[in-house]
Design an enzyme around this catalytic site. Structure first.
Site, PDB file in Angstrom:
ATOM      1  N   LYS A   1      30.053  37.712  57.299  1.00 31.23           N
ATOM      2  CA  LYS A   1      30.439  37.529  55.857  1.00 31.23           C
ATOM      3  C   LYS A   1      31.281  36.183  55.869  1.00 31.23           C
ATOM      4  CE  LYS A   1      29.966  42.465  54.394  1.00 31.23           C
ATOM      5  NZ  LYS A   1      29.856  43.209  55.854  1.00 31.23           N
TER       6      LYS A   1
ATOM      7  N   SER B   1      34.471  44.684  52.391  1.00 32.56           N
ATOM      8  CA  SER B   1      33.508  44.353  53.174  1.00 32.56           C
ATOM      9  C   SER B   1      32.216  44.884  52.729  1.00 32.56           C
ATOM     10  CB  SER B   1      33.664  44.931  54.959  1.00 32.56           C
ATOM     11  OG  SER B   1      33.004  43.996  55.703  1.00 32.56           O
TER      12      SER B   1
ATOM     13  N   SER C   1      30.817  42.222  60.608  1.00 29.40           N
ATOM     14  CA  SER C   1      31.007  41.621  59.126  1.00 29.40           C
ATOM     15  C   SER C   1      31.757  40.335  59.232  1.00 29.40           C
ATOM     16  CB  SER C   1      32.006  42.788  58.452  1.00 29.40           C
ATOM     17  OG  SER C   1      31.465  43.469  57.478  1.00 29.40           O
TER      18      SER C   1
ATOM     19  N   LYS D   1      39.199  38.151  58.142  1.00 22.00           N
ATOM     20  CA  LYS D   1      38.186  39.061  58.121  1.00 22.00           C
ATOM     21  C   LYS D   1      38.006  40.047  59.201  1.00 22.00           C
ATOM     22  CE  LYS D   1      34.793  40.715  55.807  1.00 22.00           C
ATOM     23  NZ  LYS D   1      34.958  42.242  56.277  1.00 22.00           N
TER      24      LYS D   1
END
Length: 473
Positions: free
Chosen positions: A70, A127, A67, A229
């Site tokens: 992202k 997420s 993730s 993140k």
């Protein structure tokens, strides 16, 4: 296994007992190999003021981003917002493809839409894979084209070890990155879009009547951490990019390939504790070049490799999963939910410990979690609304100060309504400070790229009889 051993024994000169001992030894060898792979994570710590690398371990080794992908999806979203192509309230329509993405996701039905800001919040907290795909399709026309845009932008930012294949980071053997590249992207997000960077400090948000909590357990637990993140798939292990700002020093740190969320968080906490005091209090200015604004020339610079591009050199595999380590990527991908909470529901969260717990750091000084908490922990405050998330760099303007955070926030809201054009690209936030033993809250707007821009905004506000002065973050 027994039949195979029996057949082998019948044709060999070794007694059965010897064969069984050899088999057991092979089992331990496999476990040792799996353990070494699990331990071989990648990490880097960069001084975000000077660009100096303070710590590095396998920082250029290829890894699955999960993730962390992202972050680039959001970079391109922020870029489109800054250029006026979309706004916070623009509708993001979810295609059937986006709605069908694997969890974790927001759960929007095909044909329905949410605002850009809702999609952003669902990405930084939950997420959400479906939101990332929907944003990618909106910005790129389709996800394949958006992946090309992502990779082109990576090259412009100097991320030469990264290739993107999708907008959300779900498993794809041709999608890879490095810890160094993720640090570069983390720095670029803060440098290039300070007006939007505050989203990364969001710990939860309301979606309808549902309170959606974030995955980043370091927010509110380790002093100075303001994003960015988390990421997880079985192939990647547990990843984390963290930004830290203590007012004088700034770091961006990356940990990839952790064997659990808890060990990854403790490793990150140890790196912050060790290297933040070593960061410079001086310096400043962009460390990452501004991206080329011409999308045609940007795409021309990138020729994506074929789908069978090299995958990370070593895939983290926990010892307990050694029996599945031989599965190919396609098989592994079927089980990936990209849901860190589900993957480790039983894992302990980072909390203030009653006794010292050893922190796992690859080749870094050993630091006890208790020491980390003693130096950097702070009480978990109430969840910040979007408007109070701090903007860590650049210039800001201060418009008020109050002994109550609610009053400071109310002044931010009032000022925004009084001067919407002046503050169109600014982000309001509050900053706590102590004076004579009492806590006060400054009301500020961040996102100004220079001192001149901040003073210009102040001049415009003063014309509306709003007191204001500029301050460097």
């Amino acid at each position: 296994m027994r039949q195979a051993l029996s057949g082998f024994v019948s044709k060999s000169a070794f007694p059965l007992k010897t064969i069984m001992i050899l088999a057991m030894a092979m089992t331990f060898v496999v476990a040792d190999v799996a353990s070494s792979l699990a331990a071989k994570s990648a990490a880097i710590v960069v001084d975000a003021k000077t660009g100096k690398v303070l710590y590095s371990a396998n920082a250029d080794g290829r890894r699955y981003p999960a993730s962390l992908t992202k972050m680039m999806t959001l970079y391109l979203t922020f870029e489109a917002m800054a250029k006026g192509k979309i706004s916070r309230n623009s509708p993001v329509v979810f295609s059937a493809h986006a709605s069908a993405e694997a969890p974790t996701k927001l759960g929007v039905k095909p044909g329905e839409s949410v605002a850009v800001e809702t999609a952003i919040l669902s990405i930084v907290t939950k997420s959400a894979n479906d939101s990332a795909t929907a944003l990618g399709e909106m910005l790129g026309g389709n996800e394949t084209n958006f992946a090309r845009m992502m990779t082109a932008k990576a090259r412009q930012l100097g991320m030469n070890g990264t290739v993107f294949r999708n907008a959300n980071g779900l498993p794809d053997p041709g999608q890879f990155t490095t810890a160094r590249d993720m640090a570069t992207l983390g720095i670029a997000l803060r440098e290039h879009f300070p007006q939007y960077y505050g989203y990364f400090a969001q710990r939860s948000f309301l979606y309808g009547r549902q309170r959606i909590n974030g995955h980043n357990r370091l927010l509110g637990r380790i002093k100075g951490v303001d994003g960015i993140k988390t990421g997880y798939t079985r192939a990647s292990g547990f990843n984390l990019v963290s930004s830290v700002n203590d007012g004088n020093r700034r770091l961006v740190a990356v940990v990839m390939g952790g064997t659990s969320g808890g060990s990854r968080d403790n490793q990150m906490a140890g790196l912050i504790n060790t290297y933040l005091p070593r960061a410079s209090t001086r310096g400043g200015g962009d460390l990452v070049a501004k991206a080329d604004s011409n999308p045609i020339s940007a795409l021309a610079k990138v020729l994506l490799p074929k789908h069978d591009a090299p995958t990370p050199d070593e895939k983290p595999v926990a010892v307990a999963e050694a029996d599945t380590a031989v599965a190919d990527d396609a098989t592994v991908a079927q089980g990936d939910s990209e849901d860190e909470d589900t993957a480790e529901a039983e894992a302990p969260k980072l909390v203030v410990p009653a006794k010292k717990v050893k922190t796992v750091i690859v080749s870094a000084p050993k630091v006890a979690t208790a020491q980390v908490v003693a130096a950097y922990a702070e009480p978990t405050p109430a969840v910040d609304p979007v408007s109070t998330a701090s903007v860590p760099s650049g210039w800001a303007i201060q418009v008020a100060s109050s002994p109550k955070q609610s009053e400071a926030q109310a002044f931010l809201d009032k000022t925004t309504k009084q001067a919407p054009k002046v503050l169109a690209n600014a982000s309001g936030f509050t900053v706590a400070f102590d004076k004579d033993g009492a806590t006060y809250y400054r009301a500020r707007f961040g996102g100004f790229g220079s001192k001149d821009a901040a003073w210009k905004a102040c001049t415009a506000l003063k014309k509306k009889k709003i007191e204001c002065y500029a301050v460097q973050q």
